[in-house]
Scaffold this motif. Structure first.
Motif, mmCIF file in Angstrom:
data_model
loop_
_atom_site.group_PDB
_atom_site.id
_atom_site.type_symbol
_atom_site.label_atom_id
_atom_site.label_comp_id
_atom_site.label_asym_id
_atom_site.label_seq_id
_atom_site.Cartn_x
_atom_site.Cartn_y
_atom_site.Cartn_z
ATOM 1 N N SER A 17 99.917 60.381 63.412
ATOM 2 C CA SER A 17 99.030 61.447 62.920
ATOM 3 C C SER A 17 98.117 61.968 64.034
ATOM 4 C CB SER A 17 98.220 60.978 61.716
ATOM 5 O OG SER A 17 97.239 60.062 62.094
ATOM 6 N N SER A 18 97.906 61.160 65.064
ATOM 7 C CA SER A 18 97.035 61.591 66.161
ATOM 8 C C SER A 18 97.725 62.554 67.125
ATOM 9 C CB SER A 18 96.525 60.373 66.939
ATOM 10 O OG SER A 18 97.563 59.826 67.718
ATOM 11 N N CYS A 19 99.038 62.730 66.979
ATOM 12 C CA CYS A 19 99.749 63.616 67.914
ATOM 13 C C CYS A 19 100.727 64.537 67.189
ATOM 14 C CB CYS A 19 100.451 62.800 68.999
ATOM 15 S SG CYS A 19 101.654 61.616 68.408
ATOM 16 N N GLN A 20 100.309 65.043 66.045
ATOM 17 C CA GLN A 20 101.178 65.944 65.277
ATOM 18 C C GLN A 20 101.323 67.321 65.921
ATOM 19 O OE1 GLN A 20 99.388 65.786 61.354
ATOM 20 N NE2 GLN A 20 100.940 64.344 60.651
ATOM 21 N N ALA A 21 100.276 67.799 66.550
ATOM 22 C CA ALA A 21 100.318 69.136 67.165
ATOM 23 C C ALA A 21 101.085 69.082 68.486
ATOM 24 C CB ALA A 21 98.904 69.638 67.410
ATOM 25 N N SER A 73 111.300 59.118 61.077
ATOM 26 C CA SER A 73 112.300 60.187 61.130
ATOM 27 C C SER A 73 111.677 61.564 60.902
ATOM 28 C CB SER A 73 113.402 59.931 60.107
ATOM 29 O OG SER A 73 112.842 59.872 58.806
ATOM 30 N N THR A 74 110.484 61.601 60.317
ATOM 31 C CA THR A 74 109.830 62.885 60.065
ATOM 32 C C THR A 74 108.931 63.328 61.214
ATOM 33 O OG1 THR A 74 107.998 61.794 58.926
ATOM 34 C CG2 THR A 74 109.850 62.524 57.558
ATOM 35 N N ALA A 75 108.789 62.493 62.232
ATOM 36 C CA ALA A 75 107.939 62.847 63.379
ATOM 37 C C ALA A 75 108.591 63.977 64.176
ATOM 38 C CB ALA A 75 107.730 61.631 64.268
ATOM 39 N N ARG A 76 107.772 64.679 64.940
ATOM 40 C CA ARG A 76 108.277 65.792 65.748
ATOM 41 C C ARG A 76 108.885 65.292 67.058
ATOM 42 N NH1 ARG A 76 105.114 67.201 70.100
ATOM 43 N NH2 ARG A 76 103.110 66.171 70.248
ATOM 44 N N ALA A 77 109.652 66.161 67.680
ATOM 45 C CA ALA A 77 110.137 65.886 69.031
ATOM 46 C C ALA A 77 109.015 66.239 70.002
ATOM 47 C CB ALA A 77 111.374 66.719 69.329
ATOM 48 N N LEU A 78 108.985 65.567 71.143
ATOM 49 C CA LEU A 78 108.004 65.914 72.171
ATOM 50 C C LEU A 78 108.372 67.262 72.779
ATOM 51 C CD1 LEU A 78 107.547 62.506 74.066
ATOM 52 C CD2 LEU A 78 106.113 63.471 72.264
ATOM 53 N N THR A 79 107.362 67.990 73.212
ATOM 54 C CA THR A 79 107.627 69.252 73.902
ATOM 55 C C THR A 79 108.212 68.936 75.276
ATOM 56 O OG1 THR A 79 105.460 69.369 74.964
ATOM 57 C CG2 THR A 79 105.652 70.355 72.741
ATOM 58 N N SER A 80 108.748 69.945 75.908
ATOM 59 C CA SER A 80 109.307 69.770 77.249
ATOM 60 C C SER A 80 108.240 69.275 78.227
ATOM 61 C CB SER A 80 109.901 71.093 77.715
ATOM 62 O OG SER A 80 110.445 70.959 78.997
ATOM 63 N N ALA A 81 107.043 69.848 78.138
ATOM 64 C CA ALA A 81 105.946 69.449 79.032
ATOM 65 C C ALA A 81 105.535 67.997 78.776
ATOM 66 C CB ALA A 81 104.751 70.381 78.844
ATOM 67 N N GLU A 82 105.448 67.601 77.506
ATOM 68 C CA GLU A 82 105.086 66.216 77.161
ATOM 69 C C GLU A 82 106.151 65.241 77.669
ATOM 70 O OE1 GLU A 82 102.678 66.476 72.955
ATOM 71 O OE2 GLU A 82 104.807 66.970 72.934
ATOM 72 N N THR A 83 107.407 65.617 77.475
ATOM 73 C CA THR A 83 108.521 64.765 77.901
ATOM 74 C C THR A 83 108.494 64.566 79.415
ATOM 75 O OG1 THR A 83 109.854 65.580 76.055
ATOM 76 C CG2 THR A 83 111.028 64.467 77.820
#
Length: 109
Positions: A17-21, A73-83
């Motif tokens: 929940s701390s990294c949903q955005a 399974s409902t969590a988001r994928a990391l963005t390219s920059a985060e990855t």
């Protein structure tokens, strides 16, 4: 083995929940919130084994992008920059992937 055999479901939920955005993922705070940084080297190795989806002995960029989905399974994928930032932080030998020792160092950082 499920990730919840090592980490509590409540801690996982809190960390996710701390990294949903998008672009809000910080590996240090995630590892701390999820309780991984306080685990033994053996427990961290077991989590690494779960994250290493293709069982290659390394976590590659593609697996890192789906890092959060290992926790839910409902969590988001990391963005390219985060990855890319996550990979850069963990890949200390410059081979483009994170090995188990590198992962343990990253968790304890």
């Amino acid at each position: 083995m499920a990730i919840t055999d090592i980490l509590s479901a409540k801690d996982i939920e809190s960390a996710l929940s701390s990294c949903q955005a998008d672009d809000s993922f910080n590996y240090k705070s995630f590892f701390s919130t999820v309780g991984l940084s306080s685990k033994t080297p053996d427990q961290i190795k077991k989590v690494f084994g779960i994250l290493d989806q293709d069982k290659s002995g390394f976590i590659e960029e593609e697996e890192l992008q789906l890092f959060l989905k290992n926790f839910s399974s409902t969590a988001r994928a990391l963005t390219s920059a985060e990855t890319k930032a996550f990979l850069a932080a963990g890949d200390t030998d410059g081979d483009g992937k994170i090995g188990v020792e590198e992962f343990q160092s990253l968790v304890k950082a």
